[in-house]
Design a protein around this motif. Structure first.
Motif, mmCIF file in Angstrom:
data_model
loop_
_atom_site.group_PDB
_atom_site.id
_atom_site.type_symbol
_atom_site.label_atom_id
_atom_site.label_comp_id
_atom_site.label_asym_id
_atom_site.label_seq_id
_atom_site.Cartn_x
_atom_site.Cartn_y
_atom_site.Cartn_z
ATOM 1 N N LEU A 51 0.747 -1.258 -0.040
ATOM 2 C CA LEU A 51 0.029 0.153 -0.647
ATOM 3 C C LEU A 51 0.667 1.593 0.301
ATOM 4 C CD1 LEU A 51 -2.005 -1.785 1.777
ATOM 5 C CD2 LEU A 51 -3.559 -0.792 1.966
ATOM 6 N N ASP A 52 0.185 2.325 -0.588
ATOM 7 C CA ASP A 52 1.078 3.584 -0.423
ATOM 8 C C ASP A 52 0.809 4.498 0.713
ATOM 9 O OD1 ASP A 52 2.236 6.207 -1.170
ATOM 10 O OD2 ASP A 52 1.406 6.134 -3.461
ATOM 11 N N VAL A 53 1.683 4.870 1.930
ATOM 12 C CA VAL A 53 1.842 5.116 2.678
ATOM 13 C C VAL A 53 1.135 7.103 2.406
ATOM 14 C CG1 VAL A 53 2.423 5.304 5.208
ATOM 15 C CG2 VAL A 53 3.191 4.180 4.225
ATOM 16 N N ASP A 54 1.284 6.984 1.595
ATOM 17 C CA ASP A 54 1.105 8.753 1.404
ATOM 18 C C ASP A 54 -0.447 9.179 0.912
ATOM 19 O OD1 ASP A 54 3.498 9.376 1.798
ATOM 20 O OD2 ASP A 54 4.396 9.742 -0.312
ATOM 21 N N THR A 55 -0.887 7.834 0.634
ATOM 22 C CA THR A 55 -2.088 7.530 0.005
ATOM 23 C C THR A 55 -3.011 7.633 1.482
ATOM 24 O OG1 THR A 55 -2.652 5.864 -0.829
ATOM 25 C CG2 THR A 55 -1.030 7.117 -2.269
ATOM 26 N N ILE A 56 -3.291 6.802 2.316
ATOM 27 C CA ILE A 56 -3.626 6.352 3.245
ATOM 28 C C ILE A 56 -4.602 7.612 4.249
ATOM 29 C CG2 ILE A 56 -3.864 5.795 5.282
ATOM 30 C CD1 ILE A 56 -2.959 3.205 3.193
ATOM 31 N N GLU A 57 -5.912 7.776 4.072
ATOM 32 C CA GLU A 57 -6.173 8.501 4.363
ATOM 33 C C GLU A 57 -7.446 8.466 5.930
ATOM 34 O OE1 GLU A 57 -9.417 10.146 1.399
ATOM 35 O OE2 GLU A 57 -7.503 10.738 0.341
ATOM 36 N N ILE A 58 -7.372 6.941 6.168
ATOM 37 C CA ILE A 58 -8.396 6.326 6.942
ATOM 38 C C ILE A 58 -7.753 5.273 7.520
ATOM 39 C CG2 ILE A 58 -10.192 6.115 8.144
ATOM 40 C CD1 ILE A 58 -11.834 7.076 6.365
ATOM 41 N N GLY A 59 -6.894 5.354 8.661
ATOM 42 C CA GLY A 59 -6.235 4.435 9.179
ATOM 43 C C GLY A 59 -6.412 4.627 10.740
ATOM 44 N N THR A 60 -5.212 3.547 11.486
ATOM 45 C CA THR A 60 -5.244 3.365 13.279
ATOM 46 C C THR A 60 -5.617 4.807 13.379
ATOM 47 O OG1 THR A 60 -3.444 1.489 11.942
ATOM 48 C CG2 THR A 60 -3.530 2.383 14.515
ATOM 49 N N TYR A 61 -5.036 5.849 13.158
ATOM 50 C CA TYR A 61 -4.890 7.154 14.338
ATOM 51 C C TYR A 61 -6.188 7.606 13.983
ATOM 52 C CZ TYR A 61 -4.598 12.110 14.871
ATOM 53 O OH TYR A 61 -4.965 13.852 14.995
ATOM 54 N N GLN A 62 -6.940 7.778 13.496
ATOM 55 C CA GLN A 62 -8.448 7.820 13.476
ATOM 56 C C GLN A 62 -9.364 7.482 14.250
ATOM 57 O OE1 GLN A 62 -6.827 7.649 10.594
ATOM 58 N NE2 GLN A 62 -6.728 10.004 9.643
ATOM 59 N N LEU A 63 -8.614 5.912 13.738
ATOM 60 C CA LEU A 63 -9.189 4.331 14.618
ATOM 61 C C LEU A 63 -9.099 4.638 16.588
ATOM 62 C CD1 LEU A 63 -10.874 2.461 13.932
ATOM 63 C CD2 LEU A 63 -8.776 0.769 14.314
ATOM 64 N N LEU A 64 -7.744 5.377 16.742
ATOM 65 C CA LEU A 64 -7.712 5.641 17.800
ATOM 66 C C LEU A 64 -8.290 6.831 18.353
ATOM 67 C CD1 LEU A 64 -4.050 4.164 17.897
ATOM 68 C CD2 LEU A 64 -5.494 3.516 19.503
ATOM 69 N N GLU A 65 -8.811 7.537 17.253
ATOM 70 C CA GLU A 65 -8.946 8.971 17.988
ATOM 71 C C GLU A 65 -10.372 8.903 17.989
ATOM 72 O OE1 GLU A 65 -7.026 13.250 16.154
ATOM 73 O OE2 GLU A 65 -8.485 11.990 15.049
ATOM 74 N N ILE A 85 -5.615 -2.599 7.796
ATOM 75 C CA ILE A 85 -6.017 -0.938 9.139
ATOM 76 C C ILE A 85 -4.912 -0.533 8.989
ATOM 77 C CG2 ILE A 85 -6.706 0.570 10.610
ATOM 78 C CD1 ILE A 85 -9.651 -1.228 11.373
ATOM 79 N N PRO A 86 -4.314 0.424 7.751
ATOM 80 C CA PRO A 86 -2.780 0.902 7.603
ATOM 81 C C PRO A 86 -2.102 1.799 8.667
ATOM 82 C CG PRO A 86 -4.742 2.006 6.324
ATOM 83 C CD PRO A 86 -5.325 0.718 6.649
ATOM 84 N N SER A 87 -1.197 2.213 8.481
ATOM 85 C CA SER A 87 -0.611 3.358 9.681
ATOM 86 C C SER A 87 -0.326 4.342 8.421
ATOM 87 C CB SER A 87 0.196 2.705 10.294
ATOM 88 O OG SER A 87 0.664 3.798 10.821
ATOM 89 N N HIS A 88 -0.053 5.489 9.285
ATOM 90 C CA HIS A 88 0.498 6.617 8.362
ATOM 91 C C HIS A 88 1.030 7.685 9.587
ATOM 92 C CE1 HIS A 88 0.250 11.061 6.807
ATOM 93 N NE2 HIS A 88 0.157 9.810 5.804
#
Length: 254
Positions: A51-65, A85-88
């Motif tokens: 997966l291209d990390v730069d194109t990730i819009e929703i991932g673990t960050y939004q999940l934790l928030e 569930i990707p990271s950024h």
């Protein structure tokens, strides 16, 4: 009911991400439905699955928030039965943002409630630290796999991690179990590698997986092609090691 397994060790370079990606892929190939959660700001599990990390819009960050729910964050991978569930790099900020939140250790646990039953296994690739991210993973998990490198300082820091697990058991997650210690980067030609294996097996006995992950060039090449080892070279030593680990895990949990 899915089993949530954190793959954790605060030491870097012990094979956490390699294990997360390839164990997840091996379980998928063995027809288990698997979700991999990248809980490391370096996002290596995300890029390692192509997966291209730069194109990730929703991932673990939004999940934790809790700004998005888990279903919104799930992406399919090219590997059968494996979602992620990707990271950024944004994830770096989460520790600071959650610091004054109520029940901040339970953010991941709450987020995963709605999807836990959709998978056989949910694997969490933890960051190489014992900070709030790893604490969230251990609080959400049913068990933890601890990769240990077959090298000189292998057991250094293990005591610290086991103490952290004990305090998580006491305060946040009484049912947290140690799934097993996994010996990684084993080189049978090195006396030191063999000594570490003996030492770990002697001290920890039944807690150690029978499968040992051997040093394997194909294993270290695969992520640079955005592939897991099964897709990259199914006939390699690395692939057969991780398939064997996956089978061991399935038997243990059946």
């Amino acid at each position: 009911m899915g089993k949530i397994i954190a793959i954790a060790n605060q030491k870097g370079g012990v094979g956490k991400t390699t294990t997360s990606i390839n164990l997840a892929a091996s379980l998928g190939v063995l027809e288990k439905k698997v979700l991999l959660i990248d809980a490391d700001p370096q996002a290596n599990a995300t890029s390692g699955l192509g997966l291209d990390v730069d194109t990730i819009e929703i991932g673990t960050y939004q999940l934790l928030e809790h700004s998005k729910n888990a279903k919104d964050a799930i992406l399919k991978t090219s590997t059968p039965n494996l979602d992620i569930i990707p990271s950024h790099i944004d994830l770096v900020a989460i520790e600071i943002e959650l610091v004054d939140k109520e029940e901040r250790e339970y953010m991941l646990k709450k987020a995963l409630q709605e999807i836990k039953d959709d998978y056989d296994f949910i694997l969490i690739d933890c960051a190489p630290s014992l900070g709030l991210l790893t604490l969230n993973a251990l609080t959400a998990a049913d068990s933890v796999i601890i990769p240990i490198q077959c090298e000189y300082f292998a057991l250094e820091g293990l005591g610290k991690l086991l103490n952290t697990i004990k305090s998580v058991q006491k305060i946040h997650n009484q049912t947290l179990d140690i799934e097993g210690l996994l010996l990684t980067m084993y080189d049978s030609r090195l006396r030191l590698s063999n000594q570490v294996v003996e030492e770990v097996q002697k001290h920890f006995n039944d807690m150690v997986f029978q499968t040992i992950i051997q040093r394997n060039v194909r294993l270290s090449e695969a992520p640079s092609f955005g592939e897991n080892i099964i897709n990259y070279d199914a006939s390699s030593k690395g692939a057969s090691n991780y398939l064997s680990l996956a089978k061991e895990l399935i038997i243990k949990n059946s």
